[in-house]
Write a protein that holds these residues in place. Sequence first.
Motif, PDB file in Angstrom:
ATOM      1  N   LYS A   1     -33.153  28.418   5.410  1.00 47.77           N
ATOM      2  CA  LYS A   1     -32.231  29.337   4.762  1.00 47.77           C
ATOM      3  C   LYS A   1     -32.940  30.046   3.604  1.00 47.77           C
ATOM      4  CE  LYS A   1     -28.047  26.740   5.727  1.00 47.77           C
ATOM      5  NZ  LYS A   1     -26.920  26.042   5.144  1.00 47.77           N
TER       6      LYS A   1
ATOM      7  N   LYS B  31     -28.072  24.616  -9.704  1.00 52.27           N
ATOM      8  CA  LYS B  31     -26.878  24.282  -8.920  1.00 52.27           C
ATOM      9  C   LYS B  31     -25.978  23.323  -9.691  1.00 52.27           C
ATOM     10  CE  LYS B  31     -25.695  22.757  -4.266  1.00 52.27           C
ATOM     11  NZ  LYS B  31     -26.248  22.339  -2.968  1.00 52.27           N
TER      12      LYS B  31
ATOM     13  N   ASN C 160     -23.689  33.379 -10.839  1.00 49.25           N
ATOM     14  CA  ASN C 160     -22.630  33.655  -9.860  1.00 49.25           C
ATOM     15  C   ASN C 160     -23.078  34.713  -8.845  1.00 49.25           C
ATOM     16  OD1 ASN C 160     -20.044  33.204  -8.817  1.00 49.25           O
ATOM     17  ND2 ASN C 160     -19.269  35.033  -9.864  1.00 49.25           N
TER      18      ASN C 160
ATOM     19  N   TYR D 281     -25.902  34.893  -7.506  1.00 49.96           N
ATOM     20  CA  TYR D 281     -26.759  34.216  -6.528  1.00 49.96           C
ATOM     21  C   TYR D 281     -26.142  32.909  -6.003  1.00 49.96           C
ATOM     22  CZ  TYR D 281     -30.082  37.422  -8.638  1.00 49.96           C
ATOM     23  OH  TYR D 281     -30.708  38.540  -9.108  1.00 49.96           O
TER      24      TYR D 281
ATOM     25  N   SER E  37     -24.344  32.136  -3.516  1.00 53.27           N
ATOM     26  CA  SER E  37     -24.447  31.875  -2.071  1.00 53.27           C
ATOM     27  C   SER E  37     -25.826  31.373  -1.690  1.00 53.27           C
ATOM     28  CB  SER E  37     -24.118  33.148  -1.291  1.00 53.27           C
ATOM     29  OG  SER E  37     -25.087  34.147  -1.565  1.00 53.27           O
TER      30      SER E  37
END
Length: 118
Positions: free
Chosen positions: A45, A83, A112, A114, A116
């Motif tokens: 990912k 995170k 916020n 970034y 995702s």
Amino acid sequence: MKHLLILIVAAALYLHFYPNEEVTQFYNEQKKALLEGFTEFSDTKVRLKSDKIYQDLEGDLKSFSEREVERLKVITSSRAVVKEFYFTICKTEQRDIVFHIKNQEKVCRVINRYASML
């Protein structure tokens, strides 16, 4: 290679039929660490580079105190720390004792963007 495979199978059979609590615990810990390492290594990912947040905030660092800048460097040291900060401070609207409220809002706003990619 063949001997290594035989050794692994023999160890697995021994642990299956004669379980030992300490060895089983050690095995499970090592297996977990190995799987986490493979997951981190083979992750396909798109992920956030933690220093991207610091780079985005560089223009606003004039309004940050030295202590706040040091805290920001700690936060952006790794993706895991970003995170954790995001979910414990930004998402809960809890106060970080180091940041001024306006500066904390700036940091949370940038993270916020970034979220995702965390």
